[in-house]
Design an enzyme around this catalytic site. Structure first.
Site, PDB file in Angstrom:
ATOM      1  N   ALA A 191       1.212  -1.267  -0.094  1.00 17.64           N
ATOM      2  CA  ALA A 191      -0.481  -0.184  -0.155  1.00 17.64           C
ATOM      3  C   ALA A 191       1.134   1.398   0.080  1.00 17.64           C
ATOM      4  CB  ALA A 191      -0.776   0.140   0.700  1.00 17.64           C
ATOM      5  N   ARG A 192       1.684   1.526   0.633  1.00 15.57           N
ATOM      6  CA  ARG A 192       2.742   2.075   0.817  1.00 15.57           C
ATOM      7  C   ARG A 192       3.332   3.175   0.184  1.00 15.57           C
ATOM      8  NH1 ARG A 192       5.727   0.201   6.635  1.00 15.57           N
ATOM      9  NH2 ARG A 192       6.940  -2.021   5.595  1.00 15.57           N
ATOM     10  N   GLU A 392      12.828  -2.127  -7.328  1.00 17.27           N
ATOM     11  CA  GLU A 392      12.611  -0.999  -6.200  1.00 17.27           C
ATOM     12  C   GLU A 392      12.882   0.001  -6.824  1.00 17.27           C
ATOM     13  OE1 GLU A 392      11.398  -2.230  -2.837  1.00 17.27           O
ATOM     14  OE2 GLU A 392      11.910  -4.358  -2.903  1.00 17.27           O
TER      15      GLU A 392
HETATM   16  O1  0X9 Z   1       9.788  -8.364   0.846  1.00 20.06           O
HETATM   17  C1  0X9 Z   1       9.420  -7.649  -0.263  1.00 20.06           C
HETATM   18  O2  0X9 Z   1       8.359  -8.294  -0.471  1.00 20.06           O
HETATM   19  C2  0X9 Z   1      10.373  -6.960  -1.498  1.00 20.06           C
HETATM   20  N1  0X9 Z   1      10.309  -5.993  -0.844  1.00 20.06           N
HETATM   21  S1  0X9 Z   1       9.380  -4.688  -0.237  1.00 20.06           S
HETATM   22  O3  0X9 Z   1      10.755  -3.433   0.795  1.00 20.06           O
HETATM   23  N2  0X9 Z   1       8.804  -3.477  -1.088  1.00 20.06           N
HETATM   24  O4  0X9 Z   1       8.392  -4.985   0.422  1.00 20.06           O
HETATM   25  C3  0X9 Z   1      10.820  -7.730  -1.775  1.00 20.06           C
HETATM   26  C4  0X9 Z   1      10.255  -9.053  -2.652  1.00 20.06           C
HETATM   27  C5  0X9 Z   1      10.983  -9.232  -3.452  1.00 20.06           C
HETATM   28  N3  0X9 Z   1      10.839 -10.925  -4.051  1.00 20.06           N
HETATM   29  C6  0X9 Z   1      11.208 -12.035  -3.421  1.00 20.06           C
HETATM   30  N4  0X9 Z   1      11.220 -12.075  -1.991  1.00 20.06           N
HETATM   31  N5  0X9 Z   1      10.590 -13.040  -3.812  1.00 20.06           N
HETATM   32 ZN    ZN Z   2       6.912  -3.343  -1.902  1.00 20.37          ZN
END
Ligand code: 0X9
Ligand code: ZN
Length: 447
Positions: A191-192, A392
């Site tokens: 969301a953020r 990202e």
């Molecule tokens: O942790 C996450 O879901 C993602 N980063 S965030 O800071 N936007 O939350 C990265 C996801 C990377 N992909 C996998 N871990 N499969």
């Molecule tokens: Zn994320």
């Protein structure tokens, strides 16, 4: 509200695409969570995958925002601060406070946004500011009527709170007989991360209205989900205390604070590794894989589209292109090709930003720590999409999730240029095609 006269034929489930009149979202009356005063951003002298940090995250005491091999940045609510201090001290892990009052920064953002809104003409959509679900839905309605045959809108599922999760298919029906590359773009699952729907909607806008993208559209077809988590996204616009909401709005039966499932831990691929079973955690994986209507509905639709070539999910922040796997640190079999296509994105962004925006590239597991149940791993591992990425978006932590509105236009332009180059390379057509006509001035003659 929805009529059925613009229905997509054979290869995609026909119920998905329907002509969509512009509808205003029913105003959802949301009981705002009052974030506790005193939320702070801390630098912790241990990586995010350290046992103690992981335990604090699983318990919902910290929200990990970023990290490297030797430290991480975590958000700590006032009420959890004593517990976190004690746990870190027991493990002899140092920490320092980086942002004393996070809510003050959120308030600052809100004031800036309000000032900009006052100055700007009444304009439903642009890429110089952030837009809530009403604006985005209106824009999609407009694109649908402006785009003619190029655009179809699908609503494969509804969110927990009953909002439609929209998918735009952009395809040029006049160019037939070509085996087109298929691209699926996902935005707004967290969301953020407001810059993500901004990039996703800008891509739609380019594809439909920019003649420079028309050649690419002859050899590609696109599926774009602007906001995969509409409830969470709308909630994050509802009050200052909700601004940093990440998950969807599932009521887990615990408390207001412990609502939500992390939709990027809910996909059915190695579900559960590096995700929390605690509803109060920011990385709560849900009661089972695909427990959430948002992820369940999207995967159902993705399965109906054979041979997707490229999958990208936009997140923030970090300026990093991540490729699988996230559930293990092992490299995937086509890591070389994944890196090469990622480089097409990062080089283009760097060039377009005149060297200002530099991305890293790497595997999710090695760079961000183990986390499973994310869309990228599912797309790669379950659907077999050979090119699957989490991008990202900016920045690298200066503003983090609160990327100022004056960064929106440059970010969407640079990101769209990056995606254009990736797809050109993949489809071997356009700006980054492999067989490029050589620039005559670069040809050297001997003698
Ligand atoms: O942790 C996450 O879901 C993602 N980063 S965030 O800071 N936007 O939350 C990265 C996801 C990377 N992909 C996998 N871990 N499969
Ligand atoms: Zn994320």
């Amino acid at each position: 509200m929805l009529s059925n006269h613009k229905v997509l034929g054979s290869q995609v489930g026909t119920t998905y695409f329907r002509m969509r009149a512009i509808i205003a979202l029913c105003a959802m009356v949301v009981a705002a969570v009052q974030a506790e005063a005193g939320s702070q951003l801390w630098r912790v002298e241990a990586p995010s995958y350290h046992r103690v940090v992981r335990a604090l995250e699983d318990d919902g005491d910290v929200d990990v925002w970023a990290g490297t091999a030797d430290h991480c940045k975590v958000l700590v609510e006032g009420s959890a601060s004593t517990r976190v201090v004690r746990a870190l001290a027991e493990a002899d892990i140092g920490h320092s406070v980086e942002v004393e009052d996070m809510m003050a920064l959120v308030e600052q953002e809100r004031t800036h946004m309000q000032e900009r809104r006052r100055k700007r003409a009444a304009q439903p959509m642009d890429w110089t500011s952030y837009h809530d679900m009403d604006d985005i839905e209106g824009f999609i309605g407009w694109l649908n009527s402006t785009g003619g045959d190029l655009v179809q809108v699908a609503s494969p599922t509804r969110s927990v709170e009953g909002r439609e999760v929209l998918v735009l298919r952009i395809n040029d029906p006049s160019s037939q007989g070509v085996k087109k590359k298929k691209i699926w773009i996902e935005g707004g699952i967290h969301a953020r991360e407001w810059i993500s729907p901004a990039v996703s909607t800008f891509l739609m806008y380019q594809l439909v209205t920019n003649p420079e993208w028309r050649d690419l559209l002859k050899v590609t077809e696109w599926y774009i989900v602007p906001v995969a988590n509409p409830d969470g996204y709308q909630f994050s616009f509802s009050s200052q205390s909700a601004r940093l909401w990440r998950k969807n709005r599932r009521d887990n039966g615990v408390s207001e604070r412990c609502k939500g499932v992390d939709l990027n831990r809910n996909w059915d691929f190695k579900w559960g590794v590096g995700a929390s079973a605690n509803p109060c955690s920011e990385t709560y994986k849900g009661v089972n894989a695909f427990s959430e209507p948002e992820t369940f509905g999207l995967q159902q639709m993705m399965r109906t589209i054979p041979d997707i070539d490229l999958f990208i999910t936009f997140h923030s922040f970090g300026q990093t292109v991540l490729y699988p796997w996230g559930w293990t640190r092992n490299a995937p079999s086509n890591a070389m090709q994944l890196k090469r296509l990622a480089k097409a994105f990062t080089d283009t962004v760097k060039q377009t930003s005149l060297g200002k925006v530099d991305y890293d590239i790497g595997g999710s597991g090695p760079l961000y720590g183990l986390a499973s149940g994310a869309t990228d791993d599912w797309a790669y591992g379950e659907l077999g999409i050979p090119f699957s990425y989490t991008i990202e978006l900016p920045d690298q932590g200066t503003h983090g999730f609160l990327l100022p509105e004056n960064r929106v236009s440059s970010t969407v332009i640079e990101s769209a240029a990056g995606v254009h180059c990736m797809v050109s390379l993949l489809a071997n057509s356009g700006s980054c095609a492999r067989r490029r006509t050589r620039n005559p001035s670069s040809i050297r003659f001997r003698g």
